[in-house]
Design an enzyme around this catalytic site. Structure first.
Site, PDB file in Angstrom:
ATOM      1  N   GLU A   1     -28.918 -28.535 -34.568  1.00  0.00           N
ATOM      2  CA  GLU A   1     -27.655 -29.062 -34.056  1.00  0.00           C
ATOM      3  C   GLU A   1     -27.696 -30.571 -33.894  1.00  0.00           C
ATOM      4  OE1 GLU A   1     -27.081 -27.043 -30.274  1.00  0.00           O
ATOM      5  OE2 GLU A   1     -29.250 -26.905 -30.059  1.00  0.00           O
TER       6      GLU A   1
ATOM      7  N   ASP B   1     -22.029 -28.161 -32.014  1.00  0.00           N
ATOM      8  CA  ASP B   1     -22.691 -29.404 -31.617  1.00  0.00           C
ATOM      9  C   ASP B   1     -23.012 -30.276 -32.818  1.00  0.00           C
ATOM     10  OD1 ASP B   1     -22.528 -29.126 -28.919  1.00  0.00           O
ATOM     11  OD2 ASP B   1     -24.526 -28.279 -28.649  1.00  0.00           O
TER      12      ASP B   1
ATOM     13  N   CYS C   1     -24.631 -20.106 -36.222  1.00  0.00           N
ATOM     14  CA  CYS C   1     -24.195 -19.323 -35.058  1.00  0.00           C
ATOM     15  C   CYS C   1     -23.089 -19.998 -34.249  1.00  0.00           C
ATOM     16  CB  CYS C   1     -25.381 -19.025 -34.148  1.00  0.00           C
ATOM     17  SG  CYS C   1     -26.215 -20.471 -33.470  1.00  0.00           S
TER      18      CYS C   1
ATOM     19  N   HIS D   1     -19.832  -9.922 -14.252  1.00  0.00           N
ATOM     20  CA  HIS D   1     -20.412  -8.684 -14.760  1.00  0.00           C
ATOM     21  C   HIS D   1     -19.342  -7.625 -14.989  1.00  0.00           C
ATOM     22  CE1 HIS D   1     -23.816  -5.520 -14.432  1.00  0.00           C
ATOM     23  NE2 HIS D   1     -23.845  -6.104 -15.605  1.00  0.00           N
TER      24      HIS D   1
END
Length: 835
Positions: free
Chosen positions: A545, A569, A616, A303
């Site tokens: 994918e 992928d 993407c 974080h």
């Protein structure tokens, strides 16, 4: 009579915090006292306390004895055996171990390496370059406390301790109500410590022995910290930081923050060095003066690192503090592009980084104009540029960087690196946080792609030999039905507040689509019945994918609203290449003509059925491939936020019709290498850039070495849009200099190369304010030839030979040396070279 159970510890990493937490939760269901003894060390701990269990220092192979005493001891004994052989035996498989082994690091650019900088290497997790004074930021040091509050009566001390623990627990619980993701997981860890029976007992025992609350807290922090510091487990060492953090909060709770203040005030440009930082510590630092961050621990998804990235703070992790102790208080450079810290700065190294910062600033100015404009080609063809994010805190930074939407919200990070799954309300709040940053722009939420190569420990999914092809994503949803249903509910609830889309990963068949849609309909029905608002028309899509989907697009379009191509992928599945397998990784190439034909088929079929398709994967951010993506006619491409301005800038220079013709030629190629050559030629002729222009001429520059000259001239080509990788182009120039110096005498040098890293062949010129050494020659005038290797032929040797001959003539030399403007130099060279 007490019952006993003996067994051998089979946990690879021993009993650290995570398995201890499993044991604690199991034991706290029973009334009997349950003690754990490590027969190797002789240490005994309360099995209902995480900290007490950790204190037994139980390692792999240790013989252990559990003693059960109480009314339900028979039931405990029966269930304990099954628990140890079942859940407990499996809760330690995936814990990563810290490694401090030397790793192979990329060599430094020659223009820097030749300056012999003093460097310490690290892993870059937030890119950029920063300079500032190195400041040490340490967690609260209990060893250096002085002038502790005076001891009061024992009753007062006990009362203060009890009320302090209660107030601290309530405070953390209040924070948890509004916390999200990683912050929530940290707070839960802190709450578990505050509530731990051994922690309480150790504190109260110290007070009963006559210590003040402050003395008891310090002693308790030392006790548990020392236990954890000795662990080989990275996870357990992180809990040691939590112990100190909670103990410090308890001191503040009892005595007030003013009496125990550990806030670091930055008064000048600084680079902060720390073992680790909590998010709250990071947020307290003045961002006006915080220029860089160096951490010994932490990963790319912590974080604190994500916060640093959102504030654009260059950050390195995995840097040993001891290697930089001598540099504390001095000016240093954090180069989070190369992954190094430069110390003991010499003037040449300072000048090198002044140039780097100047390039960075100029590039930001060039690309900044595209941040807030609609992405489109030169001829007006729209292509939406979106961002990929993993946590909601990244959304604001993505939109500030010019993202037109979120094309991929990877939700698996919300499930990883924690002990339990997030509940529905936590997920709902996380999605709402991203929606707030979007201001009406769309967000595609991909449901959890966990399992396989993304293990989630508490789900106990067995390890697989080939995780990419295995039990992951949609394939695990039926087994973890409630987990998936909870995520769908949270997304639908959040859709009432903004523009959300649902996307399912790893779809390979129509059966999977229909099953998910049926469940989605069921969840919608339940929400309607409970009068919980949601977007009735929320778009529903899938990741494309798995190659099988490419051949049933017509059927898919009857059931879904959009597709997003996962290029990473899809490439490896189509070509049957595990990209993590070194022996076959060279076959993984998204420029394979078969892959390009597949993409073209997908986009044409999706559009023929009136649906929307984006991409993407990593391919979207590759500038060299952008013309092919434009040629495909995609509706959107999504990438990491820092790449968005550059992509918009490149897109604005492309003509969509030319890109389509280029794609047709690429699909007709027979090899990926042919496609690479085709793209190189396209870049070279795209704007028919002249070989010599005033933009690539530098006059009277204060460059002081050969290294500075080559760096400055290649950087200039980069800023002019003629070169993608200036360091690689510079390396090609240095490779020739290694064979022989290109100093020709008479104050001239002609460095030259044929390189794949120059997109438009260029003659660059630098006339220096003062001469420098170039090998054994003193040089003041540099003419640099950088010609594209795919199209240069013997052009560079012809130019080199002609220049070498002309330099022999005093009139030519004097004309160049006496030139007062870039225009005069340009005209002289064009005339002499018959250009």
């Amino acid at each position: 009579m007490a019952k006993t159970l003996s067994f051998t510890c089979e946990l690879p990493n021993g009993v650290h915090a995570r398995p201890a937490s499993h044991m604690e939760q199991f034991c706290n269901k029973f009334a009997s006292s349950i003690n754990w003894t490590n027969t190797r060390t002789g240490a005994t701990g309360d099995a209902k306390s995480v900290l007490s269990l950790i204190g037994t220092d139980t390692l792999l192979g240790d013989k252990c004895l559990i003693t059960i005493d109480g009314l339900d001891e028979d039931e405990v004994l029966q269930q304990m055996q099954a628990f140890i052989n079942g859940e407990f035996a499996k809760c330690d498989e995936a814990l990563p171990q810290a490694s401090h082994e030397d790793k192979d690091v990329a060599p430094l650019p020659r223009s820097l390496a030749n300056l012999a900088p003093v460097t310490v290497r690290g892993n870059n997790v937030s890119t950029g370059i920063a300079t500032g004074k190195l400041v040490s930021v340490n967690a609260f040091d209990f060893e250096k406390l002085e002038n502790l509050p005076a001891l009061r009566s024992m009753d007062e001390e006990k009362s203060s301790m009890a009320s302090g623990l209660k107030a601290l627990a309530h405070g953390i619980e209040r924070q948890l109500q509004i916390a999200h993701g990683t912050e929530s997981a940290i707070l839960k860890a802190h709450l578990s410590i505050v509530s731990d029976t051994s922690f309480h007992q150790h504190l109260m025992n110290r007070v009963s022995e006559g210590s003040s609350c402050a003395e008891a807290i310090i002693a308790t922090a030392r006790h548990f910290s020392n236990q954890m510091k000795q662990s080989k487990s990275e996870y357990l060492r992180e809990r040691e930081l939590d112990i100190r953090d909670v103990s410090f909060q308890l001191l503040q709770q009892i005595y007030g923050a003013a009496n125990f203040d550990n806030k670091l005030v930055l008064t000048e440009d600084s680079v902060c060095l720390a073992e680790d930082l909590t998010p709250s510590q990071f947020l307290e630092l003045d961002k006006k003066h915080l220029k860089g961050l160096i951490l010994s621990r932490g990963g790319s998804t912590s974080h604190t690192v994500i916060l640093a990235r959102s504030f654009k703070i260059p950050t390195l992790v995995g840097v040993e503090q001891t290697a930089l102790n001598s540099a504390i208080g001095t000016q240093i450079v954090v180069d989070a592009n190369l992954g190094l810290v430069a110390t003991n700065l010499t003037d040449p190294v300072i000048r090198y980084y002044d140039q780097e910062l100047n390039v960075q600033k100029t590039l930001e100015q060039q690309q900044g104009v595209f941040k807030n404009i609609q992405a489109q080609t030169e001829d007006g063809k729209r292509l939406e540029i979106a961002a990929n994010i993993a946590l909601p805190i990244e959304a604001k930074a993505a939109f500030n960087n010019g993202a037109e939407s979120i094309g991929l919200f990877r939700t698996e990070m919300l499930y990883m690196d924690r002990q339990t799954a997030p509940d529905e309300d936590e997920l709902y709040n996380i999605y709402c946080q991203a929606i707030e940053a979007a201001h009406g722009k769309a967000i595609i939420i991909r449901t959890m792609d966990i399992g396989g190569d993304k293990p989630v420990e508490y789900l106990n999914i067995p390890h697989e030999n080939n995780p990419f092809l295995g039990y992951r994503a949609v394939r695990i949803y039926k087994e973890f039905f409630e987990l998936f249903k909870s995520q769908l509910r949270s997304i639908l609830r959040a859709s009432a507040h903004g523009s959300l889309k649902i996307m399912i990963p790893m779809i390979s068949s129509m059966e999977e689509i229909l099953w998910v849609k049926e469940l989605l309909s069921q969840v919608k029905h339940e929400l309607r019945e409970n009068k919980i608002p949601f977007d009735e028309k929320i778009p529903f899509g899938i990741m494309l994918e798995v190659p099988s989907i490419a051949f049933i697009i017509d059927q898919c379009c009857e059931e879904i609203d959009f597709f997003s191509i996962g290029s990473n992928d899809l490439t490896q599945y189509l070509i049957a290449v595990d990209r993590d397998n070194e022996k076959v990784a060279n076959h993984y190439n998204s420029l394979n003509p078969a892959f390009l034909r597949t993409l073209d088929h997908i986009v044409r079929e999706v559009h023929r059925h009136g649906k929307w398709v984006g991409l993407c994967g990593e391919l979207g951010a590759k500038g060299s491939v952008l013309p092919l993506l434009v040629g495909l006619g995609l509706d959107e491409i999504s990438m990491s936020a820092p790449n968005i301005p550059a992509t918009k800038a490149r897109l604005a220079k492309l003509d969509s019709k030319e890109c389509r013709l280029l794609l047709n030629k690429a699909m007709a190629c027979r090899t990926a290498l042919e496609v690479e050559h085709l793209l190189a030629q396209f870049r070279m002729v795209q704007h028919d850039a002249p070989l010599l222009t005033s933009d690539c001429i530098i006059l009277d520059s204060d460059l002081r070495s050969k290294e500075e000259v080559i760096k400055t001239m290649t950087d200039n080509l980069y800023l002019a849009g003629r070169c993608r990788y200036p360091n690689k182009l510079a390396e090609d120039l240095w490779a020739r200099e290694d064979v022989f110096s290109t100093g020709l005498g008479f104050g001239f040098a002609i460095p030259h190369t044929k390189s794949e890293h120059i997109e438009q062949s260029t003659i660059s010129v630098a006339k220096l304010a003062n001469p420098i050494m170039w090998g054994d020659e003193e040089v003041r005038f540099i003419i640099m030839l950088t010609l594209n290797k795919h199209a240069a032929g013997d052009q560079h040797m012809k130019i080199f030979s002609r220049l070498a001959r002309r330099i022999m003539h005093a009139g030519f030399r004097d004309g160049l040396f006496n030139s007062k403007s870039t225009f005069e130099i340009e005209q002289t060279l064009k005339t002499e070279l018959e250009m």
